[in-house]
Write a protein that holds these residues in place. Structure first.
Motif, PDB file in Angstrom:
ATOM      1  N   GLU A 217       0.776  -1.158  -0.075  1.00 60.45           N
ATOM      2  CA  GLU A 217       0.002  -0.024  -0.239  1.00 60.45           C
ATOM      3  C   GLU A 217       1.041   1.316   0.074  1.00 60.45           C
ATOM      4  N   ALA A 218       1.972   1.259   0.675  1.00 59.41           N
ATOM      5  CA  ALA A 218       3.056   2.262   0.632  1.00 59.41           C
ATOM      6  C   ALA A 218       3.339   2.557  -0.791  1.00 59.41           C
ATOM      7  N   TYR A 219       3.867   1.822  -1.366  1.00 59.20           N
ATOM      8  CA  TYR A 219       4.137   1.716  -2.669  1.00 59.20           C
ATOM      9  C   TYR A 219       3.460   2.176  -3.914  1.00 59.20           C
ATOM     10  N   ARG A 220       1.946   1.423  -3.597  1.00 55.83           N
ATOM     11  CA  ARG A 220       0.806   2.249  -4.278  1.00 55.83           C
ATOM     12  C   ARG A 220       0.820   3.791  -4.123  1.00 55.83           C
ATOM     13  N   LEU A 221       0.748   4.119  -2.790  1.00 57.34           N
ATOM     14  CA  LEU A 221       0.382   5.460  -2.631  1.00 57.34           C
ATOM     15  C   LEU A 221       1.903   6.351  -3.267  1.00 57.34           C
ATOM     16  N   ALA A 222       2.717   5.618  -3.012  1.00 52.63           N
ATOM     17  CA  ALA A 222       4.200   6.352  -3.485  1.00 52.63           C
ATOM     18  C   ALA A 222       4.133   6.864  -5.114  1.00 52.63           C
ATOM     19  N   VAL A 223       3.353   5.681  -5.750  1.00 55.50           N
ATOM     20  CA  VAL A 223       3.330   5.811  -7.239  1.00 55.50           C
ATOM     21  C   VAL A 223       2.160   6.792  -7.609  1.00 55.50           C
ATOM     22  N   VAL A 224       1.038   6.870  -6.863  1.00 56.99           N
ATOM     23  CA  VAL A 224      -0.135   7.406  -7.521  1.00 56.99           C
ATOM     24  C   VAL A 224      -0.171   9.188  -6.832  1.00 56.99           C
ATOM     25  N   ARG A 225       0.501   9.244  -5.953  1.00 61.25           N
ATOM     26  CA  ARG A 225       0.564  10.413  -5.211  1.00 61.25           C
ATOM     27  C   ARG A 225       1.865  11.349  -5.522  1.00 61.25           C
ATOM     28  N   ASN A 226       1.645  12.555  -5.680  1.00 59.83           N
ATOM     29  CA  ASN A 226       2.834  13.454  -5.796  1.00 59.83           C
ATOM     30  C   ASN A 226       3.572  13.896  -4.693  1.00 59.83           C
ATOM     31  N   VAL A 227       4.406  12.918  -4.216  1.00 59.12           N
ATOM     32  CA  VAL A 227       5.182  12.834  -3.132  1.00 59.12           C
ATOM     33  C   VAL A 227       6.709  12.615  -3.521  1.00 59.12           C
ATOM     34  N   SER A 228       7.748  13.007  -2.812  1.00 55.22           N
ATOM     35  CA  SER A 228       9.080  12.714  -2.962  1.00 55.22           C
ATOM     36  C   SER A 228       9.767  12.607  -1.819  1.00 55.22           C
ATOM     37  N   GLY A 229      10.823  12.089  -1.869  1.00 48.38           N
ATOM     38  CA  GLY A 229      11.781  11.978  -0.481  1.00 48.38           C
ATOM     39  C   GLY A 229      11.561  10.515  -0.015  1.00 48.38           C
ATOM     40  N   ALA A 230      12.272  10.452   1.392  1.00 52.27           N
ATOM     41  CA  ALA A 230      12.320   9.296   1.752  1.00 52.27           C
ATOM     42  C   ALA A 230      11.043   9.266   2.996  1.00 52.27           C
ATOM     43  N   PHE A 231      10.666   7.950   3.166  1.00 49.51           N
ATOM     44  CA  PHE A 231       9.718   7.796   4.003  1.00 49.51           C
ATOM     45  C   PHE A 231       9.744   6.335   4.752  1.00 49.51           C
ATOM     46  N   ALA A 294       5.313   9.363   6.913  1.00 48.38           N
ATOM     47  CA  ALA A 294       4.286   8.321   6.001  1.00 48.38           C
ATOM     48  C   ALA A 294       2.879   8.371   6.340  1.00 48.38           C
ATOM     49  N   ARG A 295       2.418   8.703   7.595  1.00 53.36           N
ATOM     50  CA  ARG A 295       1.210   8.950   7.818  1.00 53.36           C
ATOM     51  C   ARG A 295       0.469  10.259   7.435  1.00 53.36           C
ATOM     52  N   THR A 296       1.539  11.169   7.682  1.00 53.10           N
ATOM     53  CA  THR A 296       0.898  12.458   7.366  1.00 53.10           C
ATOM     54  C   THR A 296       1.127  12.876   5.883  1.00 53.10           C
ATOM     55  N   GLU A 297       1.886  12.685   5.205  1.00 55.50           N
ATOM     56  CA  GLU A 297       2.516  13.161   3.882  1.00 55.50           C
ATOM     57  C   GLU A 297       2.122  12.082   2.745  1.00 55.50           C
ATOM     58  N   LEU A 298       2.347  10.968   3.126  1.00 55.78           N
ATOM     59  CA  LEU A 298       1.849   9.930   2.064  1.00 55.78           C
ATOM     60  C   LEU A 298       0.495   9.362   2.258  1.00 55.78           C
ATOM     61  N   GLY A 299      -0.142   9.412   3.574  1.00 56.99           N
ATOM     62  CA  GLY A 299      -1.273   9.088   3.605  1.00 56.99           C
ATOM     63  C   GLY A 299      -1.592   7.680   4.050  1.00 56.99           C
ATOM     64  N   TRP A 300      -0.352   7.167   4.528  1.00 56.72           N
ATOM     65  CA  TRP A 300      -0.390   5.526   4.650  1.00 56.72           C
ATOM     66  C   TRP A 300      -0.731   5.475   6.319  1.00 56.72           C
ATOM     67  N   THR A 301      -1.445   4.222   6.422  1.00 57.46           N
ATOM     68  CA  THR A 301      -1.987   3.676   7.618  1.00 57.46           C
ATOM     69  C   THR A 301      -2.058   1.978   7.469  1.00 57.46           C
ATOM     70  N   PRO A 302      -1.144   1.589   8.351  1.00 62.48           N
ATOM     71  CA  PRO A 302      -1.174  -0.228   8.128  1.00 62.48           C
ATOM     72  C   PRO A 302      -2.447  -0.560   8.635  1.00 62.48           C
ATOM     73  N   ARG A 303      -2.735  -1.929   8.162  1.00 62.32           N
ATOM     74  CA  ARG A 303      -3.950  -2.558   8.588  1.00 62.32           C
ATOM     75  C   ARG A 303      -3.622  -3.694   9.511  1.00 62.32           C
ATOM     76  N   HIS A 304      -2.418  -3.963   9.603  1.00 63.04           N
ATOM     77  CA  HIS A 304      -1.916  -5.134  10.180  1.00 63.04           C
ATOM     78  C   HIS A 304      -0.792  -4.600  11.080  1.00 63.04           C
ATOM     79  N   SER A 305      -0.944  -5.125  12.402  1.00 63.81           N
ATOM     80  CA  SER A 305       0.160  -4.911  13.459  1.00 63.81           C
ATOM     81  C   SER A 305       1.435  -5.806  13.173  1.00 63.81           C
TER      82      SER A 305
END
Length: 349
Positions: A217-231, A294-305
């Motif tokens: 999911e992090a990779y999907r968001l990195a592909v489709v969202r206009n973000v850059s840099g390290a996460f 990752a949570r604030t700029e990429l919009g990533w939230t894990p579903r699994h612990s």
């Protein structure tokens, strides 16, 4: 979007392909790998290429984004081989991205790229990325970070994203990860909660993990969202001796780090396991990562612990789970794991 995934048949790659196939804005996926899989997800075609020697640029023509995941963990006994694939191969990928004028590059960095850091507080993406010099994995990840620094300066028109995850697990990766790190002598039926008698109790045993689906999911968001840099990418909780003991139903037993390292070194030198003891050194030194960006700029939230991810791969080990791709298929190890033994446990990929 047309997306190219390099290294698409392994633990993370298969999950990334699945996540991209479910993304409405992605119309086609080209999966590149050294060996073709017997797995055919939606929107996906396959081609073979070796990042260390193949002509990459023609494969990347017309791509909107390239996700570079290809990485060799083995052979640990021949570090020149992993260096050519991982460090020099990554540079070849970056050069091909530039020549093909691909507008976005998403690269699989790692917590292993970080310099030694604290275990009692979390560090941001600004922590130095010089790796742990004793481990080939850390050296190579750090070297590629420097290569990307140069690439970004030379190609400011290309959007570059670096994802730095903790340890990534899923049920289907169990056979591959056992081959890479534990070797053929691990009795898979005994790898389950309740059957593991104790967990080493030492303060440096603190690390982060996540499920491969959340990594994808992090990779999907990195592909489709206009973000850059390290996460930084990791799930809660941090896995330490107490959390591991509770999850595994095991006792905590004080064990000095040098003793664990000595045991790992002996097993490697006796060719009982393929994983170098340097990886244990790296585990003891990598910092705990702050995943706020990752949570604030990429919009990533894990579903699994992190615990769920670990238990999932343990269940996969117990049941010899896998997928129909060469890296993940249980049959890759050969009957009675004889093919694994033939590799010299760390002498061949």
């Amino acid at each position: 979007m047309r997306v190219i995934v390099i290294g698409a048949t392994g633990n993370v790659g298969t999950s990334v392909v699945s996540a991209l196939a479910a993304e409405r804005s992605v119309t086609s996926i080209l999966g590149l790998a050294r060996r073709l899989p017997d797995w055919h997800p939606d929107k996906t075609t396959w081609q073979t290429v070796d990042v260390a020697s193949g002509d990459l640029a023609p494969h990347l023509a017309g791509a909107d984004a390239v996700v570079h995941l290809a990485w060799l963990f083995q052979p640990t006994r021949r570090p020149v081989t992993t260096w050519r694939n991982n460090a020099l191969g990554s540079i070849r990928v970056f050069d091909a991205v530039a020549r093909a004028k691909v507008p976005a590059l998403v690269y699989a960095s790692s917590v292993g790229a970080y310099s030694p850091g604290p275990k009692d507080r979390a560090v941001t993406e600004g922590w130095p990325t010089h790796g742990w010099p004793g481990a080939a994995y850390g050296r190579e990840k750090a070297y590629v970070e420097r290569a990307l620094d140069s690439f970004e300066r030379e190609h400011p028109e290309i959007r570059v994203v670096r994802l730095r995850p903790g340890f990534v697990f899923k049920r289907e990766s169990a056979s591959e990860q056992r081959r890479l790190f534990a070797g053929p002598f691990l009795p898979h039926r005994l790898v389950r909660p309740g059957a593991i008698p104790f967990v080493p109790d030492l303060p440096e045993l603190r690390f982060q993990a996540l499920h491969a689906e959340d990594m994808a999911e992090a990779y999907r968001l990195a592909v489709v969202r206009n973000v850059s840099g390290a996460f930084n990418i990791a799930a809660d909780p941090v896995l330490d001796s107490a959390v591991l003991a509770e999850a595994l139903g095991a006792r905590r037993v004080p064990v000095p780090g040098w003793l664990l390292r000595s045991a790992a070194s002996a097993a490697w030198h006796l060719r009982l396991v393929p994983a170098s003891p340097d990886l244990l050194d790296m585990l003891f030194t990598v910092p705990i990562m702050d995943v706020t960006r990752a949570r604030t700029e990429l919009g990533w939230t894990p579903r699994h612990s992190a615990v769920d991810a670990l238990l999932t791969v343990l269940e996969g080990l117990r049941t010899a789970s896998g997928m129909a791709t060469p890296p993940l298929a249980p049959r890759t190890g050969g009957p009675a794991r004889l093919r694994e033994l033939a590799t010299g446990l760390g002498r061949r990929p």
